[in-house]
Scaffold this motif. Structure first.
Motif, PDB file in Angstrom:
ATOM      1  N   PHE A   1       0.845  -1.191   0.000  1.00  0.00           N
ATOM      2  CA  PHE A   1       0.000   0.000   0.000  1.00  0.00           C
ATOM      3  C   PHE A   1       0.883   1.245   0.000  1.00  0.00           C
ATOM      4  N   HIS A   2       0.698   2.103  -1.017  1.00  0.00           N
ATOM      5  CA  HIS A   2       1.538   3.293  -1.166  1.00  0.00           C
ATOM      6  C   HIS A   2       0.962   4.414  -0.292  1.00  0.00           C
ATOM      7  N   ALA A   3       1.335   4.406   0.983  1.00  0.00           N
ATOM      8  CA  ALA A   3       0.759   5.346   1.958  1.00  0.00           C
ATOM      9  C   ALA A   3       1.094   6.797   1.625  1.00  0.00           C
ATOM     10  N   GLU A   4       2.322   7.047   1.206  1.00  0.00           N
ATOM     11  CA  GLU A   4       2.719   8.432   0.914  1.00  0.00           C
ATOM     12  C   GLU A   4       1.893   9.007  -0.224  1.00  0.00           C
ATOM     13  N   ARG A   5       1.688   8.221  -1.262  1.00  0.00           N
ATOM     14  CA  ARG A   5       0.895   8.683  -2.393  1.00  0.00           C
ATOM     15  C   ARG A   5      -0.557   8.924  -1.975  1.00  0.00           C
ATOM     16  N   MET A   6      -1.120   8.017  -1.204  1.00  0.00           N
ATOM     17  CA  MET A   6      -2.499   8.189  -0.748  1.00  0.00           C
ATOM     18  C   MET A   6      -2.627   9.416   0.153  1.00  0.00           C
ATOM     19  N   LYS A   7      -1.651   9.628   1.009  1.00  0.00           N
ATOM     20  CA  LYS A   7      -1.698  10.786   1.915  1.00  0.00           C
ATOM     21  C   LYS A   7      -1.686  12.085   1.123  1.00  0.00           C
ATOM     22  N   SER A   8      -0.859  12.167   0.084  1.00  0.00           N
ATOM     23  CA  SER A   8      -0.782  13.402  -0.709  1.00  0.00           C
ATOM     24  C   SER A   8      -2.097  13.669  -1.427  1.00  0.00           C
ATOM     25  N   ILE A   9      -2.777  12.625  -1.854  1.00  0.00           N
ATOM     26  CA  ILE A   9      -4.065  12.802  -2.526  1.00  0.00           C
ATOM     27  C   ILE A   9      -5.121  13.295  -1.540  1.00  0.00           C
ATOM     28  N   LEU A  10      -5.143  12.703  -0.353  1.00  0.00           N
ATOM     29  CA  LEU A  10      -6.111  13.133   0.663  1.00  0.00           C
ATOM     30  C   LEU A  10      -5.853  14.578   1.083  1.00  0.00           C
ATOM     31  N   GLU A  11      -4.597  14.966   1.146  1.00  0.00           N
ATOM     32  CA  GLU A  11      -4.256  16.360   1.476  1.00  0.00           C
ATOM     33  C   GLU A  11      -4.733  17.310   0.377  1.00  0.00           C
ATOM     34  N   LYS A  12      -4.642  16.849  -0.851  1.00  0.00           N
ATOM     35  CA  LYS A  12      -5.076  17.665  -1.991  1.00  0.00           C
ATOM     36  C   LYS A  12      -6.559  18.014  -1.880  1.00  0.00           C
ATOM     37  N   TYR A  13      -7.349  17.048  -1.363  1.00  0.00           N
ATOM     38  CA  TYR A  13      -8.789  17.269  -1.201  1.00  0.00           C
ATOM     39  C   TYR A  13      -9.124  17.508   0.273  1.00  0.00           C
ATOM     40  N   SER A  14      -8.326  18.288   0.934  1.00  0.00           N
ATOM     41  CA  SER A  14      -8.454  18.455   2.390  1.00  0.00           C
ATOM     42  C   SER A  14      -9.782  19.078   2.815  1.00  0.00           C
ATOM     43  N   ARG A  15     -10.460  19.752   1.923  1.00  0.00           N
ATOM     44  CA  ARG A  15     -11.738  20.369   2.292  1.00  0.00           C
ATOM     45  C   ARG A  15     -12.881  19.346   2.316  1.00  0.00           C
ATOM     46  N   SER A  16     -12.633  18.200   1.721  1.00  0.00           N
ATOM     47  CA  SER A  16     -13.667  17.166   1.703  1.00  0.00           C
ATOM     48  C   SER A  16     -13.651  16.391   3.015  1.00  0.00           C
ATOM     49  N   LYS A  17     -14.810  16.344   3.682  1.00  0.00           N
ATOM     50  CA  LYS A  17     -14.903  15.622   4.958  1.00  0.00           C
ATOM     51  C   LYS A  17     -15.207  14.140   4.743  1.00  0.00           C
ATOM     52  N   GLU A  18     -15.797  13.831   3.608  1.00  0.00           N
ATOM     53  CA  GLU A  18     -16.270  12.465   3.377  1.00  0.00           C
ATOM     54  C   GLU A  18     -15.265  11.676   2.529  1.00  0.00           C
ATOM     55  N   VAL A  19     -14.740  10.632   3.117  1.00  0.00           N
ATOM     56  CA  VAL A  19     -13.868   9.691   2.402  1.00  0.00           C
ATOM     57  C   VAL A  19     -14.555   8.331   2.471  1.00  0.00           C
ATOM     58  N   ILE A  20     -14.857   7.767   1.315  1.00  0.00           N
ATOM     59  CA  ILE A  20     -15.657   6.539   1.282  1.00  0.00           C
ATOM     60  C   ILE A  20     -14.952   5.473   0.457  1.00  0.00           C
TER      61      ILE A  20
END
Length: 693
Positions: free
Chosen positions: A610-629
């Motif tokens: 699992f590429h955690a660093e890549r996933m973290k950068s994507i989640l940071e990019k959409y930091s205004r979104s509260k919903e992750v599904i």
């Protein structure tokens, strides 16, 4: 065993590959393979080999070894003892695959340069299903190894089970009769008769390239092991054994009577050997720290990019070669139409099968051979691959991928017998020995890998950490929730993910032909070997939504996670959907239908590592979104959800929470009703967009 090895060396064979269960392995290691007795004693004291690359390791009587056997005439042959867990006969097909790989490397078409030797117990030979599965492969073109010598150490009892409760046949060897192989029954109390039987077995194999079985009738002196109490269950038998003169004493007396040596000389031989073992035991190395740490395994950066792109010119050359029908070859009209369509794909979009063909072509052109087996793989279960053409007038076969250019490597693709365990074990054995190429096994349907679970658990997912034995075996598992019922929907992705640890393998669920292309090339080009599990599609095989342009093959590399490139303003994203595989296209269609531009859809292409660093950068990019599904088609207790949830949760922004959308927990992978399936699928899509729907 000594006689067989001596014959092999004297005959100039390249190697002998031995498979056996744990009983007697230390004897074979010391006396046949040539492993140091001092080293064996040291291992029992907990001493670790500093040159070992193993991780968790394994018990001494499961380990493999490699050595050189020197014959009485001064000739030598390599001896390989394959590592094997306590699953007794599971190593049989592994050994056959190893022997075939050695012969293929030598380019010996008769498959006689490497001799497979399998040691069996009588109860296991009769009782384990992998035995007849392996025997059945012995004369098949894709699997023959020039004959195997089977040595059965017949103790006449399996653990505590007597033959009457162990088999329905008179002899343990009767299962081999379907091959019409010669079966020799020999008295284990007569060493010279045993040696003659072994000589006959070797000569038979050398002459006819067929299997032969030697059944040595013997007994267990101490029961199942030295600490056992066999009189609990076989009191009369062990009363006889207790009074029975052991073979060593019996044979020594025979040689004295025949005046081969005197009683004093016989005793000296015994004492000298005993002294050698005592000296080795005394000089063993004792671990200064009980429970000392095992040597660290080599750590590979699993995310280091590999250059997998291929120039457009090379791709076009391969595409032309594999879609050109030679003059005089009478191809099926439907396949002619398919080839014409494939030739035109380079101008538009290439489908999954064409992506695979191009990947194979570039690998072969680079001088790396490919072995590919499984049920119906030449055509493909879903009639998509067509790697082999059959002339409709004379049934002459043509493999276009083997006619790309001069000096290329070969694709060896074989439809397998209707077996999973033996065939997958064979391919594993082949892949650990093959040094240059790549080995594939494709399940007819993904869930059919159930029949090979022993090979997966005991060899593929754990062989590296137990034995330092590496493989680049690639398993292709058709998977897709499309209303075809419980047995044709799921490749049991969750089982592989449950076995993921210590960077032991790659597990991928891909969405485009280009991703598949780069994944296959990465598998053969990187500088270390790991198995790869690819959940392959069914409906997407011909769906051009999963197609890729030739530019996507000619540039870039494999992407573990694919961001949503359609999002123009990340700050406007209100919901993040993360998914893997085919469901991505259902979500894209639903988003288009709803016009839900504030939803980003992220594809997890490689679930492990699992590429955690890549996933973290994507989640940071959409930091205004509260919903992750997380969205999946599989039931909640299956698929990737339980694996990815704990990995995504620590990466979330402070305002984000992760939720699940998919089918409810279920004992069965899928419903058998196509109508109910469609309703469930629509519910998943509707819930993924929540109030937006």
């Amino acid at each position: 065993m000594d006689t067989v090895l001596n014959c092999a060396a004297e005959s100039g064979l390249n190697s002998v590959v031995i498979g056996m269960s744990h009983r007697g392995r230390l004897n074979v290691l010391a006396n046949s393979v040539g492993k140091s007795v001092t080293k064996i004693f040291g291992e029992f004291e907990g001493e670790i080999d500093p040159e070992s690359s193993q991780g968790s390791g394994d018990v001494k009587y499961h380990l493999g070894a490699r050595g050189t056997y020197n014959s009485e005439g001064g000739r030598a042959t390599t001896v390989v003892l394959a590592p094997n867990p306590s699953h007794l006969e599971a190593v049989n097909p592994v050994v056959e695959g190893m022997a075939r790989a050695i012969d293929d490397e030598i380019s010996d078409r008769t498959y006689t340069q490497s001799l497979p030797v399998l040691l069996h117990g009588d109860a296991a030979f009769a009782g384990q299903g992998v035995v007849p599965e392996t025997l059945n492969m012995s004369k098949l073109a894709g699997y023959r190894t020039g004959g195997t010598i089977h040595l059965i150490i017949n103790n006449q009892i399996g653990f505590t089970t007597v033959p009457a409760d162990s088999r329905s046949t008179t002899y343990a060897t009767d299962i081999a009769k379907f091959l019409q192989a010669p079966i020799l029954h020999v008295n284990g109390d007569d060493p010279e008769a045993v040696c003659r039987a072994a000589e006959f077995a070797f000569e038979w194999r050398a002459t006819f390239q067929e299997d032969v079985v030697v059944d040595m009738y013997s007994y267990r002196k101490y029961g199942h092991n030295e600490a056992d109490e066999p009189t609990f269950t076989q009191p009369l038998l062990y009363k006889k054994i207790k009074s029975h003169l052991p073979v060593q004493a019996r044979y020594r007396q025979q040689l004295i009577d025949e005046k081969i040596f005197t009683a004093e000389e016989g005793e000296k031989i015994y004492q000298d050997e005993n002294q050698r073992l005592n000296d080795a035991f005394s000089s063993r190395t004792k671990s200064s720290k009980p429970g000392a740490a095992l040597p660290a395994r080599k750590v590979n950066n699993m995310f280091t990019p590999v250059e997998t792109a291929v120039s457009k010119e090379e791709l076009l050359k391969i595409a032309t070669a594999i879609t050109t029908i030679p003059e005089g070859f009478h191809i099926h009209p439907k396949l002619l139409d398919l080839m014409q369509k494939r030739a035109q794909m380079v101008n538009t979009s290439l489908d999954w099968a064409m992506g695979e063909q191009l990947a194979f072509g570039t690998i072969l052109a680079n001088g790396r051979p490919i072995r590919f087996t499984g049920q119906d793989v030449r055509r493909g279960t879903f009639s998509h691959r067509h790697a082999v053409f059959t002339d409709i007038e004379n049934e002459r076969e043509l493999i276009p991928l083997n006619h790309i250019q001069e000096g290329q490597a070969m694709l060896k693709i074989h439809d397998s017998p209707l077996s999973e365990e033996a065939v997958l074990g064979y391919e594993y054995g082949y892949s650990v020995t093959d040094k240059k190429g790549i080995t594939f096994w494709e399940a007819q349907f993904g869930d059919f890998m159930n029949g090979a679970q022993i090979q997966i658990d005991q060899f593929i997912t754990s062989g590296e950490v137990k034995w330092g034995q590496t493989t680049n075996l690639t398993m292709l598992l058709p998977h897709g929730f499309e209303g075809q019922g419980p047995e044709h929907s799921s490749a049991r992705l969750e089982r592989f993910l449950n076995a993921c640890a210590e960077d032991n393998m790659f597990v991928c669920n891909l969405t485009t032909a280009a991703q598949y292309f780069h994944a296959l090339r990465r598998q053969v080009l990187r500088d270390f070997k790991k198995p790869m599990i690819i959940v392959t599609p069914k409906s997407l095989l011909r769906d051009m939504k999963a197609g890729s342009t030739i530019d996507e093959f000619a540039s870039g590399n494999f992407q573990e996670i694919i961001d949503d490139t359609s999002v123009k303003n990340p700050e406007n994203v209100q919901r993040i959907l993360i998914c893997s595989g085919k469901v991505y296209y259902d979500l894209i269609a639903k988003r288009t239908e709803l016009g839900a531009e504030d939803v980003a859809i992220i594809r997890l292409e490689q679930i492990y590592p699992f590429h955690a660093e890549r996933m973290k950068s994507i989640l940071e990019k959409y930091s205004r979104s509260k919903e992750v599904i997380w969205v999946q088609e599989e039931p909640k207790n299956m698929g990737a959800w339980t694996f990815v949830a704990s990995r995504i949760w620590p990466l979330l922004q402070v305002n984000q929470r992760i939720a699940y959308i998919g089918r409810n927990e279920s004992a069965s992978p899928a419903t058998g009703s196509s109508k109910k399936h469609a309703e469930e699928q629509e519910t998943i899509k509707r819930n993924a967009f929540g109030t937006l729907a």
